[in-house]
Write a protein that holds these residues in place. Structure first.
Motif, PDB file in Angstrom:
ATOM      1  N   LYS A   1      34.475 -41.437 -43.834  1.00 27.97           N
ATOM      2  CA  LYS A   1      35.785 -40.783 -43.794  1.00 27.97           C
ATOM      3  C   LYS A   1      36.844 -41.690 -44.418  1.00 27.97           C
ATOM      4  CE  LYS A   1      39.099 -38.568 -40.712  1.00 27.97           C
ATOM      5  NZ  LYS A   1      39.407 -38.197 -39.302  1.00 27.97           N
ATOM      6  N   PHE A   2      36.786 -42.969 -44.083  1.00 25.22           N
ATOM      7  CA  PHE A   2      37.735 -43.936 -44.652  1.00 25.22           C
ATOM      8  C   PHE A   2      37.665 -43.937 -46.173  1.00 25.22           C
ATOM      9  CE2 PHE A   2      37.237 -48.195 -46.580  1.00 25.22           C
ATOM     10  CZ  PHE A   2      38.585 -48.512 -46.758  1.00 25.22           C
TER      11      PHE A   2
ATOM     12  N   PRO B   1      39.617 -47.779 -39.127  1.00 26.38           N
ATOM     13  CA  PRO B   1      38.676 -46.655 -39.279  1.00 26.38           C
ATOM     14  C   PRO B   1      37.446 -46.787 -38.384  1.00 26.38           C
ATOM     15  CG  PRO B   1      39.323 -47.560 -41.403  1.00 26.38           C
ATOM     16  CD  PRO B   1      39.772 -48.540 -40.371  1.00 26.38           C
TER      17      PRO B   1
ATOM     18  N   TYR C   1      44.241 -50.765 -44.152  1.00 21.12           N
ATOM     19  CA  TYR C   1      42.999 -50.488 -43.434  1.00 21.12           C
ATOM     20  C   TYR C   1      42.281 -51.793 -43.094  1.00 21.12           C
ATOM     21  CZ  TYR C   1      43.409 -45.594 -44.935  1.00 21.12           C
ATOM     22  OH  TYR C   1      43.833 -44.306 -45.140  1.00 21.12           O
TER      23      TYR C   1
END
Length: 316
Positions: free
Chosen positions: A166-167, A161, A92
């Motif tokens: 949400k991540f 992201p 990420y």
């Protein structure tokens, strides 16, 4: 702040530096928009006995342009330990900025930083992009997301992201890797604040979090690792322009004295003398100098533009 005469030898030297670095020479353009004219004007405004040092520092000055961002990001990424990338299930990327603010923070209308975090909090509540639009890391990620990065090692694992909440909910602390991205790591203070914020969550730690920067100061890399055990990867490592460059104590002291003479003549902010915490950087990225850079290159007023400014707001 008066301007002084500039003899032909200085002008010739400036021309040689600009030609060597590939910087645009547009003497016919207005002072406020011509890098060349702004530089000549700056050279005129500093004491004559400091000009050779200013030119010497300029020769070592890094002006990173938009077209170089992608390649520098790739270079920095390729410096990451391959085992870290290979072992990660998902990779990420987020900008190196605090994604949240504490609920007990209060904005009294006077602290711009606090107000900015409240603005970001409102973004979270609307489930929108969780990043300040003017943050350098955000700009870097926007460029990289639109680049052809599939040739990079483990690129199939990349995720960018758009919602921090949400991540955070899907990030697996045992298998995933978080890479915090910025254009420049200076003293490491900002990075430390961000990492400290992330590490308040049990999901993030020094085993699954690293920093990727286009350029970093050596002192910042060392500080972050010492405080948080977090590694910083970059395309280039820089040291202090004066204290770490000259061989003798006498040379260092004399040149620091000359830079301070320039600062006095230009009326630079005393609290940022020699750059933030005297970090003595020589860099500008995408037409913006970090406050770590020697202020003689970026300090400006409404009527006196700098060759490598920090911001586009003129309030003095």
């Amino acid at each position: 702040m008066a301007t002084n005469k500039l003899n032909a030898s200085y002008t010739l030297k400036v021309d040689q530096i600009f030609e060597k670095k590939g910087w645009e020479m547009e003497p016919e353009k207005d002072l406020k928009i011509s890098l060349y004219n702004k530089y000549i004007d700056r050279l005129r405004r500093i004491p004559d006995d400091t000009r050779n040092l200013f030119l010497e520092l300029t020769e070592r000055f890094d002006r990173i342009e938009l077209k170089e961002i992608t390649s520098l990001f790739f270079d920095a990424y390729e410096n990451i330990d391959s085992k870290i990338l290979n072992d990660a299930k998902k990779i990420y990327f987020l900008p190196l900025v605090q994604p949240e603010i504490s609920s007990n923070s209060k904005s009294n209308g006077k602290n711009n930083l606090v107000k900015a975090w409240f603005w970001i909090k409102n973004i979270f509540s609307n489930n929108s992009v969780d990043r300040p639009k003017n943050k350098s890391g955000e700009n870097i990620l926007a460029i990289v997301e639109n680049a052809e990065y599939r040739g990079l090692n483990n690129s199939s694992k990349f995720i960018f992201p758009q919602s921090f909440s949400k991540f955070k909910s899907v990030f697996n602390k045992k298998t995933d890797l978080l890479i915090l991205v910025d254009d420049f790591v200076g003293t490491g203070d900002t990075a430390d604040d961000v990492i400290q914020h992330f590490f308040k969550s049990s999901k993030f730690n020094s085993d699954n979090t690293i920093i990727l920067s286009l350029v970093s100061l050596k002192q910042g890399i060392e500080s972050i690792f010492k405080k948080r055990n977090v590694k910083v990867y970059q395309a280039a490592i820089k040291e202090r322009a004066i204290s770490d460059f000259y061989d003798t104590k006498k040379e260092i002291e004399e040149n620091i004295s000359k830079v301070k003479q320039m600062e006095i003549e230009l009326k630079c902010e005393p609290e940022l003398s020699l750059g933030y915490k005297e970090s003595q950087a020589l860099i500008s990225i995408m037409n913006k100098s970090p406050n770590n850079t020697l202020p003689v290159f970026w300090h400006e007023t409404k009527n006196i533009p700098a060759p490598f400014p920090r911001r586009k707001i003129y309030n003095k």
